[in-house]
Design a protein around this motif. Structure first.
Motif, PDB file in Angstrom:
ATOM      1  N   PHE A 185       0.810  -1.220   0.000  1.00  0.00           N
ATOM      2  CA  PHE A 185       0.000   0.000   0.000  1.00  0.00           C
ATOM      3  C   PHE A 185       0.844   1.271   0.000  1.00  0.00           C
ATOM      4  CE2 PHE A 185       0.640  -1.849   4.168  1.00  0.00           C
ATOM      5  CZ  PHE A 185       1.342  -0.834   4.787  1.00  0.00           C
ATOM      6  N   CYS A 186       2.155   1.111   0.020  1.00  0.00           N
ATOM      7  CA  CYS A 186       3.017   2.251   0.314  1.00  0.00           C
ATOM      8  C   CYS A 186       3.729   2.751  -0.938  1.00  0.00           C
ATOM      9  CB  CYS A 186       4.043   1.839   1.359  1.00  0.00           C
ATOM     10  SG  CYS A 186       5.288   3.100   1.665  1.00  0.00           S
ATOM     11  N   ALA A 187       3.651   4.055  -1.133  1.00  0.00           N
ATOM     12  CA  ALA A 187       4.288   4.632  -2.319  1.00  0.00           C
ATOM     13  C   ALA A 187       5.813   4.651  -2.213  1.00  0.00           C
ATOM     14  CB  ALA A 187       3.763   6.043  -2.555  1.00  0.00           C
ATOM     15  N   THR A 188       6.333   4.757  -1.002  1.00  0.00           N
ATOM     16  CA  THR A 188       7.789   4.706  -0.845  1.00  0.00           C
ATOM     17  C   THR A 188       8.314   3.356  -1.326  1.00  0.00           C
ATOM     18  OG1 THR A 188       7.862   6.207   1.021  1.00  0.00           O
ATOM     19  CG2 THR A 188       9.703   4.724   0.808  1.00  0.00           C
ATOM     20  N   GLY A 189       7.617   2.307  -0.883  1.00  0.00           N
ATOM     21  CA  GLY A 189       8.044   0.950  -1.238  1.00  0.00           C
ATOM     22  C   GLY A 189       7.921   0.665  -2.723  1.00  0.00           C
ATOM     23  N   ALA A 190       7.065   1.451  -3.409  1.00  0.00           N
ATOM     24  CA  ALA A 190       6.890   1.235  -4.846  1.00  0.00           C
ATOM     25  C   ALA A 190       8.062   1.783  -5.649  1.00  0.00           C
ATOM     26  CB  ALA A 190       5.589   1.894  -5.307  1.00  0.00           C
ATOM     27  N   ASN A 191       8.863   2.609  -5.017  1.00  0.00           N
ATOM     28  CA  ASN A 191      10.044   3.153  -5.691  1.00  0.00           C
ATOM     29  C   ASN A 191      11.273   2.322  -5.342  1.00  0.00           C
ATOM     30  OD1 ASN A 191       9.369   5.894  -7.040  1.00  0.00           O
ATOM     31  ND2 ASN A 191       8.222   5.873  -5.128  1.00  0.00           N
ATOM     32  N   GLN A 192      12.215   2.306  -6.231  1.00  0.00           N
ATOM     33  CA  GLN A 192      13.383   1.447  -6.029  1.00  0.00           C
ATOM     34  C   GLN A 192      14.277   1.975  -4.901  1.00  0.00           C
ATOM     35  OE1 GLN A 192      16.008   1.146  -9.341  1.00  0.00           O
ATOM     36  NE2 GLN A 192      17.136  -0.527  -8.397  1.00  0.00           N
ATOM     37  N   TYR A 193      14.585   1.089  -3.973  1.00  0.00           N
ATOM     38  CA  TYR A 193      15.486   1.434  -2.879  1.00  0.00           C
ATOM     39  C   TYR A 193      16.852   1.820  -3.450  1.00  0.00           C
ATOM     40  CZ  TYR A 193      19.111   0.327   0.531  1.00  0.00           C
ATOM     41  OH  TYR A 193      20.232   0.374   1.322  1.00  0.00           O
ATOM     42  N   ARG A 194      17.434   2.882  -2.921  1.00  0.00           N
ATOM     43  CA  ARG A 194      18.749   3.321  -3.427  1.00  0.00           C
ATOM     44  C   ARG A 194      19.855   3.040  -2.407  1.00  0.00           C
ATOM     45  NH1 ARG A 194      16.872   6.933  -7.498  1.00  0.00           N
ATOM     46  NH2 ARG A 194      15.024   5.825  -8.187  1.00  0.00           N
ATOM     47  N   ARG A 195      19.732   3.627  -1.232  1.00  0.00           N
ATOM     48  CA  ARG A 195      20.767   3.364  -0.232  1.00  0.00           C
ATOM     49  C   ARG A 195      20.289   3.800   1.146  1.00  0.00           C
ATOM     50  NH1 ARG A 195      23.417   7.898   1.686  1.00  0.00           N
ATOM     51  NH2 ARG A 195      23.666   9.682   0.294  1.00  0.00           N
ATOM     52  N   ASN A 196      21.062   3.385   2.167  1.00  0.00           N
ATOM     53  CA  ASN A 196      20.776   3.843   3.528  1.00  0.00           C
ATOM     54  C   ASN A 196      21.357   5.233   3.706  1.00  0.00           C
ATOM     55  OD1 ASN A 196      19.809   1.288   3.955  1.00  0.00           O
ATOM     56  ND2 ASN A 196      21.649   0.560   5.014  1.00  0.00           N
ATOM     57  N   LEU A 197      20.740   6.009   4.549  1.00  0.00           N
ATOM     58  CA  LEU A 197      21.329   7.291   4.911  1.00  0.00           C
ATOM     59  C   LEU A 197      22.363   7.060   6.018  1.00  0.00           C
ATOM     60  CD1 LEU A 197      18.213   9.674   4.943  1.00  0.00           C
ATOM     61  CD2 LEU A 197      19.803   9.185   3.071  1.00  0.00           C
TER      62      LEU A 197
END
Ligand code: SF4
Length: 367
Positions: free
Chosen positions: A110-122
């Motif tokens: 349900f989450c739009a963040t999760g729909a985008n490709q993970y890039r890196r940890n801060l």
């Protein structure tokens, strides 16, 4: 590669106490330029400026207000855009919601963040700097950040080291001196790190993005539940409560005809009735990344009432502006418009921790 401040100090045989003074100037005086450091001799400020050492690793690109909420878009040194949010409550509290990853690998449906490709940890610094930028913004009002919630982009417990380090820095009197009770970390349920967090040694709070009252449904909505099943998650939560004495906030986003019916409320009561728990109900706002619906107003009220009348502490969280909606307890995705080289925000989901708004009979579905 730019020299670090430590290297420059070493090269110029600058005594160590200057680092303490610098730290004070950055985190207490909230300077935005080396020239503002009153305790440094001019030659030292000139040296630092000559070496072009930036005061922060990130750059503030823009900030914009919606009601009592201000969003900050920050650019990392390697060109990623992240977002932090300030909520100015009606009382004295100033809450910052920080991101800990560039997008998220967990992939809740349900989450739009999760729909985008993970890039890196801060990094630790990048997390702390989010609070620093907001603190600078508040400086003219002569007020400080009082609360921090790790509910922005990313799963905090998949990047535990920088998250725990930043948390200790936020709490430290040498940095922001934010009371541990005013810091909340929200996780989708990374079980081993909940055990670690229980041992962190300060009284910071825990929120769980629960969203479903049983394993089957949770697994459909949140694939992380296959890796860390609900039973194991609840055991970890029990350990956290036993160890810290702290109540846990359970975030539950109500999605139309998915998890918002009385049968789900009944299961949720069974799950939480004997636990030290508070349920935050959030109303799902549809966005382009998922095929889910907003719940009906009557279902939201019925769900809340069912929990309440059976002794579960429950709050319906308010949307923080028309462009922000309560859903997963996290900030959700933003798209990067590369042509314009700026961040363009998709639907944003936001929840401000266990910090706001008592339940009202008015439906949030209309908010
Ligand atoms: S809800 Fe949280 S954990 Fe799940 S995908 Fe979104 S940001 Fe990641």
């Amino acid at each position: 590669m730019t020299q670090t401040i430590e290297e420059l100090f070493q090269e110029n045989k600058v005594p160590k106490f200057r680092l303490k003074q610098l730290q004070h100037a950055i985190y207490k005086d909230l300077i935005t330029d080396y020239d503002e450091i009153s305790t440094f001799p001019q030659w030292l400020k000139d040296k630092i400026k000559e070496a072009k050492i930036p005061l922060t690793t990130m750059e503030l690109i823009e900030s914009h207000r919606s009601g009592n909420t201000v969003k900050f878009v920050l650019k990392t040194h390697d060109g990623h855009f992240i977002e932090s949010v300030l909520i100015e409550h009606k009382d004295e509290r100033k809450t910052v919601c920080v991101s800990c990853q560039v997008f998220c690998a967990v992939g809740c449906k349900f989450c739009a963040t999760g729909a985008n490709q993970y890039r890196r940890n801060l990094t630790t610094e990048e997390i702390v700097e989010q609070v620093l930028f907001v603190s600078r913004y508040l400086k003219h009002q002569e007020v400080r950040v009082t609360n921090v919630v790790y509910m922005g982009m990313g799963e905090p417990f998949l990047t535990y080291k920088p998250v725990s380090e930043s948390l200790l820095m936020l709490n430290s009197p040498d940095y922001f001196n934010i009371g541990a009770r005013h810091i909340v970390v929200s996780t989708s349920g990374i079980v081993p790190r909940i055990y670690d967090y229980a041992e962190i040694g300060i009284q910071a709070k825990l929120a769980i993005s629960l969203h479903a009252p049983n394993q089957k449904l949770r697994s459909e909505m949140m694939p992380i539940s296959d890796r860390y099943p609900l039973d194991d998650l609840m055991k970890a939560c029990d350990y956290f409560v036993e160890k810290t004495g702290k109540r846990i906030s359970y975030e539950y986003v109500l999605i139309g005809n998915v998890n918002d019916q009385i049968e789900h409320a009944r299961e949720l009561v069974e799950l939480l009735i004997d636990r030290k728990a508070h349920v935050n109900l959030l109303v799902y706002n549809p966005h382009e990344f998922a095929d889910y619906k907003m719940p009906m107003e009557k279902d939201v009220i019925a769900f809340r009432n069912y929990l309440k009348t059976r002794g579960i502490e429950v709050t319906i969280r308010k949307s923080m502006g028309d462009d922000i909606s309560g859903a997963c307890g996290q900030l959700s995705g933003k798209q990067l418009d590369k042509k314009k080289n700026k961040a363009v925000f998709a639907q944003r989901e936001f929840f401000d921790g266990d910090l706001e708004i008592k339940d009202k009979s008015k439906s949030p579905a209309k908010a």
